[in-house]
Every structure is written in C-alpha cells, then in structure tokens.
Design an enzyme around this catalytic site. Structure first.
Site, PDB file in Angstrom:
ATOM      1  N   GLY A   6      48.529 -29.352  16.921  1.00 17.65           N
ATOM      2  CA  GLY A   6      47.753 -30.005  15.881  1.00 17.65           C
ATOM      3  C   GLY A   6      47.715 -29.181  14.605  1.00 17.65           C
ATOM      4  N   LYS A  57      52.333 -24.325  26.581  1.00 15.97           N
ATOM      5  CA  LYS A  57      51.071 -25.053  26.425  1.00 15.97           C
ATOM      6  C   LYS A  57      50.122 -24.500  27.469  1.00 15.97           C
ATOM      7  CE  LYS A  57      48.626 -28.338  24.447  1.00 15.97           C
ATOM      8  NZ  LYS A  57      48.416 -28.395  22.990  1.00 15.97           N
ATOM      9  N   SER A 116      50.272 -22.408  22.644  1.00 17.28           N
ATOM     10  CA  SER A 116      49.375 -23.378  22.031  1.00 17.28           C
ATOM     11  C   SER A 116      48.375 -23.855  23.078  1.00 17.28           C
ATOM     12  CB  SER A 116      50.188 -24.567  21.489  1.00 17.28           C
ATOM     13  OG  SER A 116      49.360 -25.549  20.921  1.00 17.28           O
TER      14      SER A 116
END
Length: 366
Positions: A86, A164, A233
């Site tokens: 994001g 992730k 992330s």
C-alpha cells in the site's frame, strides 16, 4: 533441475479492485492463468495497519481468477502468492506485476543465467513469535526452500527476496497475554516494523549475509545487521510469511534478467544507476534491452539525518515517515528510470543499511 520459462508483465490499474488489464491479457492469450505464480502490486492506500486496499485488491484478483483456474477464490489465494504494497505517494503509480512460470526447453545457444522465481511459506506464527528469533529462523528455512524452487543454488544469484509477513492486532496481543506470553510490542503499527525486520534478518541468515546467532534483542536495534536483497511488507491478512525469491538461474529459459544494487540512503541516485547498469540499462542501454520494473525499499533514516542534514520525517505527526520515504525514493527512481510505475515499499528495517535499502531491476532481453 527442470528448465523453466519465467514471464513478467506490468499492468496499470485504475484502482485496487481493477482487474481488467489482467483479464484482457488472459483473454488475448498473452498470459496463461494456470502459469501465474505470484502477483506483486502497488495500491493507493495508506500502507498502514488499516490499509484495506491490499485486502480488496487480493479479493478482486482471486475472484476474477477463480473461474479461469476452476478453483474457489480461497483456493486461488493459496495457490498464488499475492503481495500488495500500500502507498503510492507522490508520482508512484498503482500497478500489478504478474510473474508466470512454466516448463520450457532451453534454446540451443542461449548463454548466461536468466530470471528464475521460487516460492515458499513458513508455518503460522504465534503472536508472541513475531519480531523474534522464531520468525527469523523459520524465514531462513523458507528462503532456502524458495531458492531451490527457483533453481538457484548460489546466494550471489539472488537479487531480490520479497516477503509478505504478519502484524499484531489488539486481539492477537490479548491472545498471547491469555497464554501468559508477551509480544515484542503492543502497538499494531510498531509490530509491522518488528515483523518486517525479523523477516529481513531471516533472509540475511539464509544467504549468509549475517551469522545465524541473531537474538531477539537484535531486532530493531542492531541496524548493522541487514540483508542487501530483502524486501518485506507487513499485512493484517495472514499469520505466516510468504517468500518470493527472484534471481538468475542456469535452469531458466526466460527472456528476462534481474540485477540489484543497494542504496545507502534515500537520495542515492548512484545506486539506482548501478542497478540499471547491472542489467544493461545504463545511460547507453544495450541494444534491444527494455525496462520491465524496478523494486525498491525506502525508509526514513532512523538517526534523523540524511548526509549530515536533519530530516523531519520521523517527527511529522500528520504524515507517517513511511509515506514520506516512499514519495522521496519513488520520485528519485522515477526520475532516473522515466516511469512512476515502480514498486517502492516503505519500511526498510534490516533491509539494506539504515536509511537505505535494496533496489532491483528486471529487464527484458532481446
């Protein structure tokens, strides 16, 4: 190791739920949906704990791909690695990068190593394990598994490791407390940094960039410990780490190549130029080579300075430092590469030297 062909497709999006570009490429036959291994995306959310554009984008992609794969949306999410980052501050442009992999014959006369991609995941973590040695150790194991999946045996051939990883919520903190355990932090926002940092240290351990004796207290403190190729992330939607290894492999017949460099700080233009040169895209590009995408990490230097001058990113209570850093590094890379459709992710704890971060470039070869 079987020969594979890896494809890379960059697709612009008009919003986090826009799947029209991907569907058009599938419809035209340019992308075989059964070959999609991973999707890395930039969405226009705030990049924080409550950035629901990431989850929205993944849900839209899974729903669209489900009938193409004959699977449920939930099964699609288990099959394909989706990493949504994001934050598209400044000139950064929302887009998707789709990676495909399929069996292939290596053409006679093809020389050199070409782009390889591998994927793996860790077990689910307990909330009290995030940001600590358990996350480091399990991530290191998964990185090695992803390297094997990519057909890469030499750590020097690894140029970018995208992960992730989870974060803490108040419910997850309370669950740990109920078992008599304490989490690394009680702040959901701070937990994103702890999880990113521990995951990056796991990459460093796996690739031999740092020793295996990393301790809990080193996370977010020993900034001299870092990986030169890690990009991590955090997201609320999972409790395990998803690892994507990108590098060059002798078992790949891909028409793409990847290289990287390390930015020492947020204005390190020389490192970006070096990364471009590593794949033949310098001031005088090699004939026929074209840029596909650039992947980079960005963070506000934790000591509050850039090359001796004070910055105010860490003291701004209106805009988070990660948003400042993404905009600054994104603008630098866009100016040098000629496009704002690049993947710049904020929060570079233990990902490159403090205040800097890795920058990787994928080029299409003639």
């Amino acid at each position: 190791m079987p020969t594979t062909s890896v494809g890379v497709f960059k697709i612009a999006t008009s919003g986090p739920g826009d799947v029209s570009g991907l569907m058009a490429m599938i419809g035209s036959g340019a992308i075989d949906p059964t070959s999609i291994l991973a999707v890395l995306g930039k969405t226009e959310g705030n990049g924080g704990v409550n950035d629901f554009t990431r989850e929205y984008a993944v849900a839209a992609l899974c729903t669209a791909l489900a009938p193409k794969l004959g699977l449920s949306p939930e099964a699609v999410e288990q099959r394909i690695a989706f990493v949504m980052s994001g934050g598209t501050e400044g000139v950064l442009s929302p887009h998707l990068t789709v990676f495909t992999r399929s069996a292939a014959e290596r053409p006679a006369g093809l020389s050199g190593k070409r782009l390889g991609i591998g994927m793996a995941h860790t077990r689910d973590f307990l909330p009290e394990e995030l940001g600590r040695s358990a996350q480091i150790t399990e991530t290191a194991k998964a990185v090695k598994a992803a390297m094997a999946d990519a057909g890469i045996s030499d750590p020097a051939d690894v140029h970018f490791v995208q992960i992730k990883c989870p974060l803490l919520t108040s419910e997850r903190v309370e669950a740990a407390n109920a078992r008599g355990n304490k989490t690394a932090t009680t702040s959901a926002y701070s937990s994103m940094a702890y999880s990113r940092g521990a995951s990056a240290l796991g990459v460093g351990v796996a690739l031999g960039e740092i020793g295996p004796d990393v301790r809990d207290e080193d996370v977010m403190r020993r900034y001299d410990l870092f990986s030169n190729v890690a990009s991590t992330s955090s997201g609320i939607e999972l409790m395990h780490n998803v690892i994507i290894v990108l590098g060059n492999s002798a078992s790949s017949a891909s028409e793409f190549e990847i290289g990287h460099a390390v930015m020492d700080d947020a204005i390190d233009a020389a490192a970006v130029t070096s990364a471009l040169k590593s794949v033949g895209l310098g001031a005088t590009p090699q004939p026929g080579r074209t840029l596909v995408n650039i992947f980079a990490k960005a963070e506000a230097s934790p000591d509050g300075t850039v090359r001796g001058f004070r910055h105010t990113m860490l003291e701004d209570t209106d805009i988070s430092s990660t948003r400042h850093a993404r905009a600054a590094v994104g603008g630098l890379i866009a100016g040098l590469s000629g496009t704002g459709a690049v993947y710049v992710s904020g929060g570079a704890e233990h990902q490159g030297p403090a205040g800097g971060g890795p920058v990787a470039v994928i080029a299409r070869l003639p």
